[in-house]
Design an enzyme around this catalytic site. Structure first.
Site, PDB file in Angstrom:
ATOM      1  N   LYS A 106      -2.230  -0.937  -6.984  1.00 37.71           N
ATOM      2  CA  LYS A 106      -3.186   0.064  -6.511  1.00 37.71           C
ATOM      3  C   LYS A 106      -2.657   1.360  -7.240  1.00 37.71           C
ATOM      4  O   LYS A 106      -1.797   1.995  -6.896  1.00 37.71           O
ATOM      5  CB  LYS A 106      -3.598   0.235  -5.213  1.00 37.71           C
ATOM      6  CG  LYS A 106      -4.326  -0.855  -4.614  1.00 37.71           C
ATOM      7  CD  LYS A 106      -3.382  -1.720  -4.078  1.00 37.71           C
ATOM      8  CE  LYS A 106      -4.218  -2.912  -3.467  1.00 37.71           C
ATOM      9  NZ  LYS A 106      -3.175  -4.103  -3.187  1.00 37.71           N
TER      10      LYS A 106
ATOM     11  N   HIS B 107      -2.628  -6.766  -8.266  1.00 33.68           N
ATOM     12  CA  HIS B 107      -2.442  -6.320  -6.721  1.00 33.68           C
ATOM     13  C   HIS B 107      -1.937  -4.997  -6.693  1.00 33.68           C
ATOM     14  O   HIS B 107      -2.206  -4.372  -5.300  1.00 33.68           O
ATOM     15  CB  HIS B 107      -1.796  -7.466  -5.757  1.00 33.68           C
ATOM     16  CG  HIS B 107      -1.981  -7.386  -4.299  1.00 33.68           C
ATOM     17  ND1 HIS B 107      -1.193  -6.706  -3.515  1.00 33.68           N
ATOM     18  CD2 HIS B 107      -3.251  -7.843  -3.613  1.00 33.68           C
ATOM     19  CE1 HIS B 107      -1.722  -7.000  -2.229  1.00 33.68           C
ATOM     20  NE2 HIS B 107      -2.673  -7.377  -2.307  1.00 33.68           N
TER      21      HIS B 107
ATOM     22  N   LYS C 118       2.417  -1.056   3.194  1.00 31.40           N
ATOM     23  CA  LYS C 118       3.504  -1.886   2.666  1.00 31.40           C
ATOM     24  C   LYS C 118       4.639  -0.732   2.252  1.00 31.40           C
ATOM     25  O   LYS C 118       4.880  -0.485   1.333  1.00 31.40           O
ATOM     26  CB  LYS C 118       3.135  -2.674   1.477  1.00 31.40           C
ATOM     27  CG  LYS C 118       2.013  -3.744   1.789  1.00 31.40           C
ATOM     28  CD  LYS C 118       1.290  -4.274   0.539  1.00 31.40           C
ATOM     29  CE  LYS C 118       0.216  -5.177   1.102  1.00 31.40           C
ATOM     30  NZ  LYS C 118      -0.800  -4.555   1.915  1.00 31.40           N
TER      31      LYS C 118
ATOM     32  N   HIS D 254      -2.312  -2.064   6.770  1.00 35.15           N
ATOM     33  CA  HIS D 254      -2.137  -2.571   5.323  1.00 35.15           C
ATOM     34  C   HIS D 254      -0.772  -1.849   4.730  1.00 35.15           C
ATOM     35  O   HIS D 254      -0.492  -2.158   3.681  1.00 35.15           O
ATOM     36  CB  HIS D 254      -3.337  -2.079   4.314  1.00 35.15           C
ATOM     37  CG  HIS D 254      -4.409  -3.244   4.465  1.00 35.15           C
ATOM     38  ND1 HIS D 254      -4.313  -4.330   3.933  1.00 35.15           N
ATOM     39  CD2 HIS D 254      -5.628  -3.015   5.091  1.00 35.15           C
ATOM     40  CE1 HIS D 254      -5.554  -5.279   4.034  1.00 35.15           C
ATOM     41  NE2 HIS D 254      -6.252  -4.158   4.713  1.00 35.15           N
TER      42      HIS D 254
END
Length: 659
Positions: A531, A529, A302, A300
């Site tokens: 966090k 989206h 990015k 995940h």
């Protein structure tokens, strides 16, 4: 005299784009009281040095008339009865009900609304407070309704585009942690380039940015970034780490990538998506999916590592490399440029460098060799990234890699890494037992044990009197069903909040839920989206796939790869304004090497007095939700993506779209 004991004669109400042209910032509602008033930079939710702290002084008479004096060096504009008058420094002007002020010509528009004599003459103190509250509420409602109408009009024109996007992302497994369109669908937005705004505090705050959202009023994107703002200039080597990658969109949005001689894509795709990636990728691009030793794990992380002739740009962000993530959602990124190391410092390492290299080593990509104009033939592996000087880094990296971590490695990854970093930090006493915020877009199968475990990690550290900070009470910021339904994507936005009913509707979670409220950055209808995790007191911030402890806390189990950054109020030895893509500037000419700079992290809504803290740099971070969070009301229902919703969204659709 306190404002509660003064007579309010009116309000300066911020205007939206439709009423005022193209404001390039946001202004808060400003109450005006009889007598002297000051309007300035603290009333903005973005930093703009053209607006002085004492920009305008307003003397309000009992009849509601106001005399305005420009106190700052920059002019203002008064718009009255169809006339537009420029008012320069130390000049005066009169304003009355419905007149408009431009704090800077062409920017920061507010309208003066007179309360009226009938509201002042017979009001007791409680009536005055009620009247004040109603005026503020009315102005907020008007502003939000106007914004909703504007957004929905554009959203309807984009329905086909969004519907196509929702089909693309319907199977998305999102992260577990920390302007009209042309016919081709490319955005015709103003692309504000990242550049130095001048003061040190702006340099630091510019490392954390929100991403551009199409279809919102212009002021909401004043300081936001697009992917072209990030990937620019003469890139020699690009390492692009993500979960989902749409290469065709990426090359359309960033055509300069076609000229990059070496591109490594670290991804989480498989099956048909991976086969399509292999088919469409340019010949010089390398694809790599990191090993996943534990079932149900994913990649995940990015991030981007962009190597330039002058240095490296390190980016950690929250968006998949797909159109909808970079255009339709509330996303964020941290970005900072670092120069090549001087030869005499080649063996000098800092914490940021060690954390980065440790993480890159765990990914295990196949080493390849390239020729760089700066250093010649080099192997591109994790060790290569020790060639850059990260001494000026404004954050700590917190990585997660899958595995069962024991012994010294238990504090190397995930929330235990976060805990170990915070244990070495000292915070102001105001953060003792202060509340915690967890804000994310995917909810795993949580239990009370993990909530306590994570709260212990996020609460680690000592106060400046030597005592432990103590565990704070957490809240979880999570969109409601109504938030998703009314968003600019409608129910399609729920595809990227992929948590099932069995995880969301646990009884013990009810006390943690808090609303997604983002009026101050204009993103209430752009579903998150991003966090973020934070400890806060008022508008002051202490710190901004964590894993789970097992076997009597002797083992940390992590399923997936993640990468995040930790912001801390800290004392810095130096701060660099180095840029890989622009001429370097420095506002630290008067700062001797080794001078200590104390920083204080605050939200955009912080209204403190900077002049009372002359030795501290106030760093405003665009935390996308408002503090303190508002707990769910009795009618609020947390979004989960496997329920059926029959109330139609802004496109007239129900959920799920089919079946």
């Amino acid at each position: 005299m306190s404002s509660s004991s003064r007579v309010r004669v009116g309000t300066l109400v911020p205007l939206t784009e439709g009423n005022s042209g193209s404001p390039n910032g946001s202004v808060r509602t400003i109450p005006i009281f009889e007598g002297s008033n000051v309007v300035g930079r603290n009333h903005l939710v973005v930093v703009d040095k053209r607006v002085s702290r004492k920009h305008l002084s307003l003397h309000a008479s009992a009849d509601g008339s106001i005399e305005v004096v420009v106190e700052g060096p920059n002019p203002a504009v008064v718009r009255s009865e169809g006339q537009r008058r420029k008012v320069c420094a130390q000049e005066k002007a009169k304003i009355a009900h419905d007149d408009v002020l431009e704090l800077i010509p062409g920017a920061y528009f507010v309208k003066y609304v007179n309360v009226g004599d009938n509201h002042k003459s017979s009001m007791g103190s409680s009536d005055l407070k009620k009247g004040k509250r109603h005026i503020e509420e009315d102005s907020v409602v008007v502003k939000r309704n106007r914004q909703i109408m504007e957004d929905e009009a554009l959203a309807r024109s984009l329905q086909e585009s969004f519907a196509e996007g929702s089909a693309t992302i319907s199977g998305l497994d999102c992260d577990q942690i920390l302007s009209p369109l042309d016919p081709s669908g490319s955005s015709e937005r103003n692309r504000e380039q990242i550049h130095s705004l001048g003061p040190l505090k702006d340099v630091l705050s510019l490392t954390f940015r929100l991403m551009h959202v199409q279809g919102l009023p212009a002021w909401t994107n004043t300081s936001s970034v697009s992917i072209r703002d990030v990937i620019q200039g003469e890139v020699l080597l690009a390492v692009l780490s993500n979960y989902m990658v749409d290469i065709e969109w990426l090359l359309t949005e960033c055509p300069s990538l076609r000229k990059v001689p070496h591109v490594l894509v670290i991804h989480g795709e498989d099956g048909g998506s991976l086969e399509f990636l292999k088919k469409v990728k340019p010949a010089n691009w390398i694809l790599h999916k990191p090993p996943l030793p534990i079932s149900f794990g994913t990649h995940h992380s990015k991030a981007m590592l962009l190597v330039y002739p002058k240095g490296i740009r390190v980016v950690v962000h929250t968006a998949n490399l797909i159109h909808v993530d970079w255009n339709n959602k509330t996303q964020g990124l941290w970005m900072q440029d670092f120069p090549w190391k001087d030869a005499k410092y080649v063996n000098k390492n800092v914490s940021f460098e060690n954390d980065l290299v440790d993480y890159l080593s765990a990914i295990k990509w196949p080493m390849f060799r390239i020729n760089l104009p700066v250093v010649g033939d080099v192997n591109i592996n994790a060790t290569f990234f020790r060639n850059f000087d990260y001494n000026s880094s404004s954050v700590r990296l917190i990585g997660s890699v899958p595995g069962y971590h024991v012994g010294p490695n238990i504090k190397k990854w995930g929330h235990m890494k976060l805990r170990s970093v915070l244990e070495e930090c000292v915070f102001e006493q105001q953060f003792c037992k202060s509340p915690l915020i967890y804000q994310f877009s995917s909810l795993g199968s949580l239990d009370e044990k993990w909530m306590t475990e994570f709260a212990c990690s996020l609460s680690a550290g000592k106060s400046d009197n030597g005592s432990p900070l103590g565990i704070g009470k957490p809240l979880i910021v999570w969109p409601t069903v109504e938030d998703v339904r009314a968003s600019i994507e409608g129910y399609a936005a729920g595809s990227c909040i992929p948590s099932p009913q069995k995880n969301v509707e646990k009884d013990f979670l009810r006390k943690y839920w808090a609303r997604w409220k983002a009026d101050h950055v204009g993103r209430c209808r752009a579903m998150p989206h991003i966090k973020t995790f934070a400890r806060y007191n008022g508008q002051n911030i202490a710190k901004a796939a964590w894993g789970a402890l097992q076997k009597n806390n002797s083992q940390l189990m992590i399923r997936s790869y993640e990468l995040g950054v930790l912001f801390l109020p800290q004392t810095l030895m130096s701060v660099s304004q180095f840029s890989c893509t622009a001429k370097n500037h420095s506002n630290l000419d008067n700062l001797a090497v080794g001078d200590r700079i104390k920083t204080k992290l605050v939200t955009l809504c912080w209204e403190g007095n900077e002049e009372k803290e002359p030795s501290t740099e106030i760093v405003r971070l665009p935390v996308p939700y408002q503090l303190p969070p508002q707990p769910y009301g009795t009618e609020d229902v947390p979004w989960c993506w496997d329920r059926r919703y029959t109330k139609k969204d802004v496109y007239g659709s129900v959920w799920p779209r089919h079946g």
